[in-house]
Design a protein around this motif. Structure first.
Motif, PDB file in Angstrom:
ATOM      1  N   ALA A   1       0.833  -1.209   0.000  1.00  0.00           N
ATOM      2  CA  ALA A   1       0.000   0.000   0.000  1.00  0.00           C
ATOM      3  C   ALA A   1       0.866   1.257   0.000  1.00  0.00           C
ATOM      4  O   ALA A   1       0.474   2.289  -0.547  1.00  0.00           O
ATOM      5  CB  ALA A   1      -0.924  -0.002   1.217  1.00  0.00           C
ATOM      6  N   GLY A   2       2.052   1.160   0.614  1.00  0.00           N
ATOM      7  CA  GLY A   2       2.953   2.297   0.625  1.00  0.00           C
ATOM      8  C   GLY A   2       3.752   2.454  -0.659  1.00  0.00           C
ATOM      9  O   GLY A   2       4.212   3.551  -0.981  1.00  0.00           O
ATOM     10  N   ALA A   3       3.904   1.352  -1.395  1.00  0.00           N
ATOM     11  CA  ALA A   3       4.743   1.374  -2.590  1.00  0.00           C
ATOM     12  C   ALA A   3       3.972   1.630  -3.875  1.00  0.00           C
ATOM     13  O   ALA A   3       4.567   2.043  -4.874  1.00  0.00           O
ATOM     14  CB  ALA A   3       5.499   0.047  -2.713  1.00  0.00           C
ATOM     15  N   ASN A   4       2.656   1.383  -3.858  1.00  0.00           N
ATOM     16  CA  ASN A   4       1.856   1.495  -5.075  1.00  0.00           C
ATOM     17  C   ASN A   4       0.631   2.363  -4.840  1.00  0.00           C
ATOM     18  O   ASN A   4       0.224   2.601  -3.711  1.00  0.00           O
ATOM     19  CB  ASN A   4       1.401   0.098  -5.539  1.00  0.00           C
ATOM     20  CG  ASN A   4       2.563  -0.830  -5.813  1.00  0.00           C
ATOM     21  OD1 ASN A   4       3.379  -0.589  -6.683  1.00  0.00           O
ATOM     22  ND2 ASN A   4       2.647  -1.910  -5.039  1.00  0.00           N
ATOM     23  N   ARG A   5       0.049   2.788  -5.933  1.00  0.00           N
ATOM     24  CA  ARG A   5      -1.169   3.605  -5.882  1.00  0.00           C
ATOM     25  C   ARG A   5      -2.379   2.706  -6.121  1.00  0.00           C
ATOM     26  O   ARG A   5      -2.448   2.017  -7.131  1.00  0.00           O
ATOM     27  CB  ARG A   5      -1.104   4.688  -6.955  1.00  0.00           C
ATOM     28  CG  ARG A   5      -2.365   5.504  -7.115  1.00  0.00           C
ATOM     29  CD  ARG A   5      -2.199   6.459  -8.277  1.00  0.00           C
ATOM     30  NE  ARG A   5      -3.426   7.151  -8.601  1.00  0.00           N
ATOM     31  CZ  ARG A   5      -3.558   7.950  -9.650  1.00  0.00           C
ATOM     32  NH1 ARG A   5      -2.548   8.149 -10.456  1.00  0.00           N
ATOM     33  NH2 ARG A   5      -4.714   8.541  -9.897  1.00  0.00           N
ATOM     34  N   TYR A   6      -3.312   2.711  -5.174  1.00  0.00           N
ATOM     35  CA  TYR A   6      -4.521   1.890  -5.297  1.00  0.00           C
ATOM     36  C   TYR A   6      -5.763   2.765  -5.178  1.00  0.00           C
ATOM     37  O   TYR A   6      -5.771   3.785  -4.484  1.00  0.00           O
ATOM     38  CB  TYR A   6      -4.550   0.815  -4.207  1.00  0.00           C
ATOM     39  CG  TYR A   6      -3.434  -0.187  -4.312  1.00  0.00           C
ATOM     40  CD1 TYR A   6      -3.458  -1.197  -5.267  1.00  0.00           C
ATOM     41  CD2 TYR A   6      -2.327  -0.117  -3.470  1.00  0.00           C
ATOM     42  CE1 TYR A   6      -2.423  -2.114  -5.388  1.00  0.00           C
ATOM     43  CE2 TYR A   6      -1.282  -1.026  -3.583  1.00  0.00           C
ATOM     44  CZ  TYR A   6      -1.338  -2.014  -4.537  1.00  0.00           C
ATOM     45  OH  TYR A   6      -0.303  -2.909  -4.647  1.00  0.00           O
TER      46      TYR A   6
END
Length: 216
Positions: free
Chosen positions: A40-45
């Motif tokens: 969740a911190g590394a990608n955009r959701y």
């Protein structure tokens, strides 16, 4: 739309992910709370579907961390506990919606799409340049003619129409319409755009902006 599914029941997670992908939704999986927080911190959701009873980091702590971190993603919490008090507790932690297990898959899809529209302030029906896209029914028409598209073509078109004339880079399309396993060095985006252009017909609607990306 891109979804992160944090679920430690591997078989259930894979079945749900396959079903969502069939609906044109890109899905990443995490089997515990720690991995979920990392992704969740590394990608955009757009939406995080979060099981409450998780190993390593409990779902409640994940929910609190995501909500406190200012993520743009909406949080849909899943749990086997379906009492009203449990639903209230989940919402207090920062969840945007709550779905008890076992759930009906079609309801899960509808809730995810509703949350994604709220996250992006997107209308249910998109209209641009003679195209109409009913995002709930997944139906595209051009000047009243239905255009059959694959799930990935629908996903790319939705992003372009939602951008409202702003250029969208190939990298952004890859991140939002595919999942973490997509190879950034392939011609996947270019090939999908080419197929989409052919199906949408003449006059062409998708413009290639050299060195920047695509716009509709």
């Amino acid at each position: 739309m891109r979804v992160l599914l944090i679920e430690d029941e591997i078989l259930l997670a894979e079945q749900v992910a396959d079903g969502l992908r069939d609906q044109g939704i890109a899905v990443d999986l995490a089997a515990d709370g720690l991995d979920g927080l990392h992704k969740a911190g590394a990608n955009r959701y757009d939406v995080v579907v979060l099981d409450r009873d998780l190993p390593l980091v409990h779902g409640d702590q994940v929910c609190t961390a995501l909500a406190a971190g200012g993520t743009d993603a909406r949080i849909l919490m899943l749990t086997a506990a379906g009492e009203a008090a449990d639903r209230v507790a989940g919402l207090i932690l920062g969840a945007d919606d709550y779905l008890p297990k076992p759930f009906v898959f079609d309801e899960l899809v509808l809730r995810i799409r509703a949350l994604a529209r709220r996250a992006n302030n997107a209308p249910r029906v998109l209209r641009r340049a003679g195209l109409t896209f009913d995002t709930a029914r997944r139906v595209v028409t051009r000047d009243g003619r239905i255009i059959p598209l694959t799930t990935k073509e629908l996903a790319v078109l939705e992003i372009l129409m939602s951008a409202d004339g702003v250029v969208v880079s190939a990298e952004d399309l890859l991140e939002r319409a595919w999942d973490e396993h997509a190879d950034p060095f392939t011609a996947t985006v270019r090939v999908t755009i080419a197929r989409l252009r052919r199906k949408l017909g003449d006059p062409p609607l998708i413009e290639t902006v050299v060195g920047a990306g695509y716009r509709l």
